[in-house]
Design a protein around this motif. Structure first.
Motif, PDB file in Angstrom:
ATOM      1  N   LEU A 119       0.833  -1.207   0.000  1.00 64.19           N
ATOM      2  CA  LEU A 119       0.000   0.000   0.000  1.00 64.19           C
ATOM      3  C   LEU A 119       0.867   1.255   0.000  1.00 64.19           C
ATOM      4  O   LEU A 119       0.659   2.165  -0.811  1.00 64.19           O
ATOM      5  CB  LEU A 119      -0.948  -0.004   1.202  1.00 64.19           C
ATOM      6  CG  LEU A 119      -1.917   1.179   1.288  1.00 64.19           C
ATOM      7  CD1 LEU A 119      -2.863   1.206   0.095  1.00 64.19           C
ATOM      8  CD2 LEU A 119      -2.703   1.110   2.589  1.00 64.19           C
ATOM      9  N   LEU A 120       1.850   1.291   0.877  1.00 64.68           N
ATOM     10  CA  LEU A 120       2.742   2.464   0.956  1.00 64.68           C
ATOM     11  C   LEU A 120       3.510   2.683  -0.338  1.00 64.68           C
ATOM     12  O   LEU A 120       3.593   3.814  -0.833  1.00 64.68           O
ATOM     13  CB  LEU A 120       3.734   2.300   2.108  1.00 64.68           C
ATOM     14  CG  LEU A 120       3.247   2.753   3.471  1.00 64.68           C
ATOM     15  CD1 LEU A 120       4.176   2.243   4.558  1.00 64.68           C
ATOM     16  CD2 LEU A 120       3.113   4.256   3.528  1.00 64.68           C
ATOM     17  N   SER A 121       4.051   1.629  -0.911  1.00 65.77           N
ATOM     18  CA  SER A 121       4.847   1.806  -2.129  1.00 65.77           C
ATOM     19  C   SER A 121       3.992   2.261  -3.304  1.00 65.77           C
ATOM     20  O   SER A 121       4.411   3.096  -4.107  1.00 65.77           O
ATOM     21  CB  SER A 121       5.618   0.533  -2.478  1.00 65.77           C
ATOM     22  OG  SER A 121       4.755  -0.496  -2.879  1.00 65.77           O
ATOM     23  N   ARG A 122       2.782   1.761  -3.394  1.00 65.61           N
ATOM     24  CA  ARG A 122       1.912   2.181  -4.502  1.00 65.61           C
ATOM     25  C   ARG A 122       1.449   3.627  -4.330  1.00 65.61           C
ATOM     26  O   ARG A 122       1.369   4.378  -5.300  1.00 65.61           O
ATOM     27  CB  ARG A 122       0.732   1.242  -4.614  1.00 65.61           C
ATOM     28  CG  ARG A 122       1.177  -0.137  -5.089  1.00 65.61           C
ATOM     29  CD  ARG A 122      -0.026  -0.897  -5.436  1.00 65.61           C
ATOM     30  NE  ARG A 122       0.161  -2.303  -5.636  1.00 65.61           N
ATOM     31  CZ  ARG A 122      -0.630  -2.989  -6.447  1.00 65.61           C
ATOM     32  NH1 ARG A 122      -1.592  -2.400  -7.115  1.00 65.61           N
ATOM     33  NH2 ARG A 122      -0.461  -4.275  -6.580  1.00 65.61           N
ATOM     34  N   ILE A 123       1.145   4.010  -3.111  1.00 64.18           N
ATOM     35  CA  ILE A 123       0.765   5.406  -2.863  1.00 64.18           C
ATOM     36  C   ILE A 123       1.927   6.331  -3.204  1.00 64.18           C
ATOM     37  O   ILE A 123       1.748   7.350  -3.866  1.00 64.18           O
ATOM     38  CB  ILE A 123       0.297   5.593  -1.406  1.00 64.18           C
ATOM     39  CG1 ILE A 123      -1.081   4.958  -1.226  1.00 64.18           C
ATOM     40  CG2 ILE A 123       0.270   7.070  -1.019  1.00 64.18           C
ATOM     41  CD1 ILE A 123      -1.554   4.888   0.206  1.00 64.18           C
ATOM     42  N   ARG A 124       3.115   5.969  -2.757  1.00 63.58           N
ATOM     43  CA  ARG A 124       4.295   6.800  -3.061  1.00 63.58           C
ATOM     44  C   ARG A 124       4.513   6.918  -4.562  1.00 63.58           C
ATOM     45  O   ARG A 124       4.825   7.994  -5.066  1.00 63.58           O
ATOM     46  CB  ARG A 124       5.533   6.219  -2.375  1.00 63.58           C
ATOM     47  CG  ARG A 124       5.534   6.489  -0.896  1.00 63.58           C
ATOM     48  CD  ARG A 124       6.806   5.991  -0.233  1.00 63.58           C
ATOM     49  NE  ARG A 124       6.762   6.294   1.188  1.00 63.58           N
ATOM     50  CZ  ARG A 124       7.050   5.443   2.151  1.00 63.58           C
ATOM     51  NH1 ARG A 124       7.429   4.213   1.866  1.00 63.58           N
ATOM     52  NH2 ARG A 124       6.964   5.804   3.411  1.00 63.58           N
ATOM     53  N   ARG A 125       4.349   5.803  -5.276  1.00 65.11           N
ATOM     54  CA  ARG A 125       4.531   5.827  -6.727  1.00 65.11           C
ATOM     55  C   ARG A 125       3.532   6.789  -7.380  1.00 65.11           C
ATOM     56  O   ARG A 125       3.894   7.606  -8.227  1.00 65.11           O
ATOM     57  CB  ARG A 125       4.381   4.425  -7.315  1.00 65.11           C
ATOM     58  CG  ARG A 125       4.617   4.377  -8.830  1.00 65.11           C
ATOM     59  CD  ARG A 125       4.278   3.029  -9.429  1.00 65.11           C
ATOM     60  NE  ARG A 125       2.938   2.540  -9.129  1.00 65.11           N
ATOM     61  CZ  ARG A 125       1.825   2.976  -9.736  1.00 65.11           C
ATOM     62  NH1 ARG A 125       1.865   3.923 -10.652  1.00 65.11           N
ATOM     63  NH2 ARG A 125       0.663   2.480  -9.410  1.00 65.11           N
TER      64      ARG A 125
END
Length: 131
Positions: A119-125
């Motif tokens: 979730l965090l990595s996709r939001i950051r992307r």
């Protein structure tokens, strides 16, 4: 003037889901990095969006009385809100739902149950690609 985040300079994420446990998990996962506002219906999300423009929206599909796709259509019709990145966060994994989301301009489609790191990595992307 449109506000993005009332209380700090951190990015603001609006999480929309009718399950309190999911909203709590989202807030626990993201709260260290972002200002997280949670609402439990599409109707409440639209009401919130009349006043505040978040940096990103996490949106469930299966909600009543207004499902995620209907909510997203209304967001896309709102003046100065159509450009908000939306990530569908849902247990719905059929191809037609993914295609409908793409047609409505979603930035990503994450299946529940989600892992905090994913979730965090996709939001950051998504936020990094927004600029």
């Amino acid at each position: 003037m449109i506000q993005t985040s009332k209380w700090s300079s951190r990015k603001c994420i609006l999480a929309v889901d009718d399950a309190a446990t999911i909203l709590s998990r989202i807030k626990d996962t993201l709260g260290k990095y972002y200002d997280v506002v949670t609402v439990n219906s599409g109707v409440r999300a639209l009401r919130y969006l009349e006043k505040v423009k978040p940096d990103l929206i996490l949106l469930d599909i299966r909600m009543t009385p207004k499902n995620g796709f209907d909510t997203l259509r209304e967001i896309r019709d709102m003046e100065d809100r159509a450009d908000i990145p939306v990530i569908m966060l849902t247990a719905v994994e059929d191809r037609n739902s993914v295609l409908e989301g793409i047609t409505l301009g979603i930035s990503d489609y994450i299946l529940k149950p989600f892992t905090p790191d994913d979730l965090l990595s996709r939001i950051r992307r998504v936020l990094d690609s927004k600029g």
